[in-house]
Write a protein that holds these residues in place. Structure first.
Motif, PDB file in Angstrom:
ATOM      1  N   THR A 124      29.107 -26.658  -5.235  1.00 57.31           N
ATOM      2  CA  THR A 124      28.430 -26.055  -4.058  1.00 57.31           C
ATOM      3  C   THR A 124      26.867 -27.221  -5.190  1.00 57.31           C
ATOM      4  N   HIS A 125      26.272 -27.070  -5.898  1.00 59.13           N
ATOM      5  CA  HIS A 125      25.222 -27.772  -6.222  1.00 59.13           C
ATOM      6  C   HIS A 125      25.609 -29.110  -5.943  1.00 59.13           C
ATOM      7  N   HIS A 184      29.797 -23.071  -9.341  1.00 52.54           N
ATOM      8  CA  HIS A 184      28.214 -23.580  -9.137  1.00 52.54           C
ATOM      9  C   HIS A 184      28.216 -25.252  -9.369  1.00 52.54           C
ATOM     10  N   VAL A 189      25.281 -19.862 -13.563  1.00 52.21           N
ATOM     11  CA  VAL A 189      24.604 -21.202 -12.698  1.00 52.21           C
ATOM     12  C   VAL A 189      25.346 -22.558 -13.258  1.00 52.21           C
ATOM     13  N   ASP A 190      25.752 -22.755 -14.226  1.00 49.19           N
ATOM     14  CA  ASP A 190      26.711 -23.666 -14.546  1.00 49.19           C
ATOM     15  C   ASP A 190      27.988 -24.376 -14.346  1.00 49.19           C
ATOM     16  N   ASN A 238      23.463 -27.334 -13.589  1.00 47.51           N
ATOM     17  CA  ASN A 238      22.755 -27.063 -12.396  1.00 47.51           C
ATOM     18  C   ASN A 238      21.156 -26.458 -13.037  1.00 47.51           C
ATOM     19  N   HIS A 239      20.767 -25.744 -13.725  1.00 48.11           N
ATOM     20  CA  HIS A 239      19.497 -24.954 -13.876  1.00 48.11           C
ATOM     21  C   HIS A 239      18.856 -25.715 -14.618  1.00 48.11           C
TER      22      HIS A 239
END
Length: 178
Positions: free
Chosen positions: A88-89, A85, A80-81, A41-42
């Motif tokens: 959501t992503h 998350h 965030v991974d 995600n990041h």
């Protein structure tokens, strides 16, 4: 360095997806081509290429192409991974492909993946036909000169070997457990 060479068979997996279902390689037997893409995600490289990957999946879906994203990052190093998350992503971006969590990092290690994004594209026999980056310019879509993934998709769909079968993956390193 990847554990798979061009021509090697895909490695099986069984991983939880953001749809709360377990997904395995055999589930995609009906796809003519299968891209296993190590993801997260990041990573700024992932985020720079993300819309192009979504567009490619949409452009090739009706031609029997399936992309699968696998996040193998240690969520303790990058929260965030983590799985919530990821959900959501995927929802925010409207992912047209499964997004799976390799919590044990077993699948990334088996494939020899080291980066996000890192593409392993398999033909209908699940033999590796392309490995590497999506294209030659992650940060400037308008400056892309070589569309490695799309070129490989077109070649493999036509029953040919891609002119460029391997490129160095470009991206963030997978965040391994310590």
């Amino acid at each position: 360095m990847a554990n798979l060479a061009i021509g090697d068979k895909a490695i099986d997996f069984s991983l939880l997806g953001v749809d709360d279902k377990t997904h395995a390689l055999a589930e995609y037997a009906g796809s003519d081509l299968l891209a296993v893409i190590f993801y997260c995600n990041h990573c700024p490289y992932v985020l720079a290429w993300e819309d192009r990957l979504i567009e490619a999946q949409r452009d090739y879906a009706d031609r029997g192409v399936q992309f699968i994203l696998i996040n193998s990052n240690d969520p303790n190093r990058y929260t965030v991974d983590d799985f919530p998350h990821m959900k959501t992503h995927a929802q925010e971006k409207g992912f047209p492909f499964p997004y799976l969590f390799d919590e044990s990092q077993e699948i990334a290690r088996a494939y020899g993946a080291g980066y996000t994004p890192e593409i392993f594209l398999f033909d209908s026999d699940r033999r590796l036909g392309y490995h590497g980056a999506p294209d030659d310019n992650y940060d400037e879509p308008g400056a892309v000169k070589r569309t490695y993934l799309r070129d490989a998709l077109d070649a493999l769909l036509a029953g040919k070997s891609p002119a460029v079968a391997q490129t160095p993956p470009v991206g963030c390193t997978i965040k391994w457990r310590r």
